[in-house]
Design an enzyme around this catalytic site. Structure first.
Site, short mmCIF file in Angstrom:
data_model
loop_
_atom_site.label_atom_id
_atom_site.label_comp_id
_atom_site.label_asym_id
_atom_site.label_seq_id
_atom_site.Cartn_x
_atom_site.Cartn_y
_atom_site.Cartn_z
N ASP A 1 -7.25 -3.15 10.68
CA ASP A 1 -7.78 -3.96 9.58
C ASP A 1 -8.47 -5.53 10.26
O ASP A 1 -8.74 -6.40 9.80
CB ASP A 1 -7.03 -4.43 8.75
CG ASP A 1 -7.40 -4.86 7.30
OD1 ASP A 1 -8.51 -4.54 7.12
OD2 ASP A 1 -6.75 -5.39 6.48
N GLU B 1 -6.51 -9.63 0.94
CA GLU B 1 -6.04 -10.86 1.57
C GLU B 1 -7.01 -11.29 2.55
O GLU B 1 -7.06 -12.35 3.18
CB GLU B 1 -4.75 -10.31 2.42
CG GLU B 1 -4.99 -9.49 3.83
CD GLU B 1 -5.74 -8.36 3.60
OE1 GLU B 1 -5.42 -7.60 2.49
OE2 GLU B 1 -6.35 -7.57 4.49
N ARG C 1 -10.38 -11.63 1.96
CA ARG C 1 -11.13 -12.66 1.55
C ARG C 1 -10.50 -13.96 1.69
O ARG C 1 -11.17 -14.99 1.70
CB ARG C 1 -11.69 -12.23 0.20
CG ARG C 1 -10.50 -12.05 -0.73
CD ARG C 1 -10.92 -11.26 -2.01
NE ARG C 1 -10.88 -9.76 -1.76
CZ ARG C 1 -11.38 -8.83 -2.56
NH1 ARG C 1 -11.40 -9.29 -3.92
NH2 ARG C 1 -11.33 -7.56 -2.33
N LYS D 1 0.84 -1.15 -0.03
CA LYS D 1 0.09 -0.13 -0.06
C LYS D 1 0.97 1.24 0.07
O LYS D 1 2.07 1.19 0.63
CB LYS D 1 -0.90 0.00 1.18
CG LYS D 1 -1.86 -0.96 1.36
CD LYS D 1 -2.76 -0.83 2.61
CE LYS D 1 -4.09 -1.91 2.77
NZ LYS D 1 -5.06 -1.82 1.42
N1 BES Z 1 -7.88 -3.70 4.54
C1 BES Z 1 -8.19 -3.37 3.30
C2 BES Z 1 -9.59 -2.38 2.87
C3 BES Z 1 -9.70 -1.17 3.73
C4 BES Z 1 -9.32 -0.17 3.02
C5 BES Z 1 -9.99 -1.26 5.02
C6 BES Z 1 -9.67 0.97 3.77
C7 BES Z 1 -10.11 0.01 5.69
C8 BES Z 1 -9.93 1.04 4.86
C9 BES Z 1 -8.38 -4.53 2.31
O1 BES Z 1 -7.44 -5.50 2.73
C10 BES Z 1 -7.78 -4.04 0.98
O2 BES Z 1 -6.68 -3.77 1.00
N2 BES Z 1 -8.55 -4.22 -0.01
C11 BES Z 1 -8.21 -3.66 -1.36
C12 BES Z 1 -8.71 -4.69 -2.31
C13 BES Z 1 -8.29 -4.69 -3.66
C14 BES Z 1 -6.84 -4.75 -3.84
C15 BES Z 1 -9.07 -5.49 -4.55
C16 BES Z 1 -8.94 -2.11 -1.52
O3 BES Z 1 -10.09 -2.14 -1.21
O4 BES Z 1 -8.39 -1.36 -2.31
ZN ZN Z 2 -7.08 -5.76 4.62
ZN ZN Z 3 -5.61 -5.45 2.04
#
Ligand code: BES
Ligand code: ZN
Ligand code: ZN
Length: 494
Positions: free
Chosen positions: A282, A343, A345, A271
């Site tokens: 998370d 991750e 899911r 990220k």
């Molecule tokens: N933990 C994140 C989702 C999240 C984002 C939670 C902001 C709280 C605040 C999750 O694991 C994630 O990174 N999701 C990605 C999915 C994508 C790679 C398909 C996302 O939402 O960008």
């Molecule tokens: Zn996550």
């Molecule tokens: Zn993630």
């Protein structure tokens, strides 16, 4: 925060007690406000009429050191129309009163709300939730920033009934507090093993807690969950919590499953730096399941309930999983990991499969801070609800309304499921940007074997800064505990 129920009567003798009384839309003084008006020679009605105060919800007027009253502060809390004053309004009023006076210098707050015992209990509950703070790492806080109120006293004509009505609410508030503490902890303190240890501590409430390590999960074939934690120095854990409160201890349970990513760097699909610190929360899905189990045990719910926490840390490392890796889940289905940041899911896939395989529950509800896309879809006041079962979905929506933990039902269109197809494995772990929360839910659904199931994407509601609700201070909300406690209470107890 100490909550007490006290005899309704004249102000306590202490000089540093604040009193809060209700004013309905008009403004129309409540009975207690009228009495205080008489005691203060009309100061209350003068204050209520002096400005723009109309007794509307969210409005308040504060009198400092009112004449002829042994009180440091007198707060008039607007609660809206008299005939609409209900449990939710009482809760909000209790929370608003605490929030308005917490830094006032008053040492105690007396809620002088003349209302039914159930409403008084909800007011106490609101104040208790509003008083939450995560202050264990503040070593140099200025005294004037520390709340001065150490006790909330709720005046009641029927102490026995008010105390009895508060008892189960106190259990829920304790559960919410447990969740908020877990979610607030930074990831250097709260990693899977520490999380599991804190949950193990709940055995004192009568819960049964098992903790599975990586070797046991490998034996079960949980390649999907284990792949996520593979780049971390911290061992992944699966925590299984059981509450057997039904008359028939062998009756099929209801089950709740939480995403517990103690920190989500994104892994090799790392990220951006900005905002990455948010990924300490998370694990809020697992945090909510833990707090729910706390609440159910503390109030001795007459139901059999299973809580499962998938605890991992998603880190980039020489041993981390790579984009393109193919893992085999406990269900036997293979997954091509296109993006290591999707991750949650992967964790839920194995946790849900394990849950239905072992417990054959009546239903499963999973909670997860799963997608940024749900924040784009719904903003921060609604979590996404996805379900393959209308009865379960409607039960959740009804509980959501009653507790003020908002859900919005989202679709699971079968035609989008194809977006998860890939060349070399049974599925890939991302479906592309369009409908990102929906394809995430469809992915999870592939690991649900026909059982009634609901998925709550709480990425939008687990953390609030700033918060607009007095019962939810800035930071960890504890979202899900109240909602699911009510779902169990209303539909699944003996
Ligand atoms: N933990 C994140 C989702 C999240 C984002 C939670 C902001 C709280 C605040 C999750 O694991 C994630 O990174 N999701 C990605 C999915 C994508 C790679 C398909 C996302 O939402 O960008
Ligand atoms: Zn996550
Ligand atoms: Zn993630």
């Amino acid at each position: 925060m100490q909550i007490e129920f006290v005899e309704f009567g004249p102000a306590a003798g202490e000089a540093l007690t604040a009193i809060a009384a209700l004013v309905f839309e008009g403004p129309t003084l409540s009975e207690a406000a009228e009495a205080l008006d008489g005691q203060t020679g009309g100061a209350v009605s003068r204050a209520a009429a002096a400005g723009r105060f109309r007794g509307a919800k969210g409005q308040a007027v504060e009198l400092v050191a009112p004449a002829n009253l042994h009180a440091s502060h007198l707060l008039l809390v607007g609660v809206g129309p008299k005939d609409e004053f209900d449990a939710a309004a009482a809760e909000a009023a209790g929370a608003e009163a605490y929030k308005a006076l917490k830094l006032s210098g008053a040492r105690a707050l007396e809620l002088r709300f003349n209302a039914e015992p159930e409403l008084l209990a909800r007011a106490a509950f609101g104040a208790r939730l509003a008083a939450y703070r995560f202050d264990k790492y503040l070593t140099k806080e200025k005294p004037e920033k520390k709340p001065s109120i150490a006790a909330v006293r709720v005046a009641s004509a029927d102490l026995k009934a008010a105390r009895a009505a508060y008892k189960p609410l106190e259990a829920v508030a304790d559960g919410v507090t447990f969740t908020r503490d877990l979610v607030s902890e930074p990831a250097n303190i709260l990693y899977p093993d520490e999380f599991a240890k804190r949950v193990k501590g709940l055995e004192k409430l009568g819960l049964e807690v098992e903790v599975l390590g990586e070797a046991e999960m490998a034996k079960l074939g949980m390649g999907s969950l284990l792949g996520v934690g593979q780049g971390s120095r911290r061992e992944s854990k699966l925590v299984v919590i059981q509450w057997k409160g039904a008359k028939d201890k062998a009756a099929p349970p209801v089950a709740f499953v939480g995403k517990g990513v103690c920190f989500d760097t994104g892994g090799i699909s790392i990220k951006p730096a900005e905002g990455m610190e948010d990924m300490k929360w998370d694990m809020a899905g697992a945090g909510a399941v833990a707090g729910l189990m706390y609440a159910l045990a503390a109030r001795k719910a007459k139901a059999n309930v299973v809580g499962i926490l998938g605890l991992v840390e998603n880190m980039p490392d020489g041993n981390a999983q790579r984009p393109g890796d193919i893992v085999t889940s406990m269900s036997g289905q293979t997954i091509e990991v296109i993006n290591t940041d999707a991750e949650g899911r992967l964790v839920l896939a194995d946790a849900l499969w394990y849950c239905q395989d072992r417990f054959k529950p009546k239903f499963m509800v999973d909670l997860a801070t799963l997608t940024g896309a749900i924040i784009i879809s719904l903003g921060n006041d609604y979590a996404g609800l996805f379900s393959n079962n209308d009865d379960l979905a409607n039960g959740l929506l009804a509980a959501s309304k009653a507790e003020g933990e908002n859900l919005w039902r989202m679709p699971l269109p079968p035609q989008y499921d194809r977006m998860l197809d890939t060349l070399a494995a049974d599925m890939k772990n991302i479906g592309g940007r369009p409908g990102g929360s929906i394809t995430a839910a469809l992915f999870i659904q592939r690991f649900v074997n026909g059982l009634p199931w609901a998925h709550l994407d709480i990425a939008s509601t687990a953390w609030k800064k700033p918060s607009t609700i007095a019962a939810i201070p800035d930071g960890a909300t504890g979202f899900g505990v109240r909602l699911l406690n009510r779902l169990v209470a209303e539909g699944y107890e003996d």
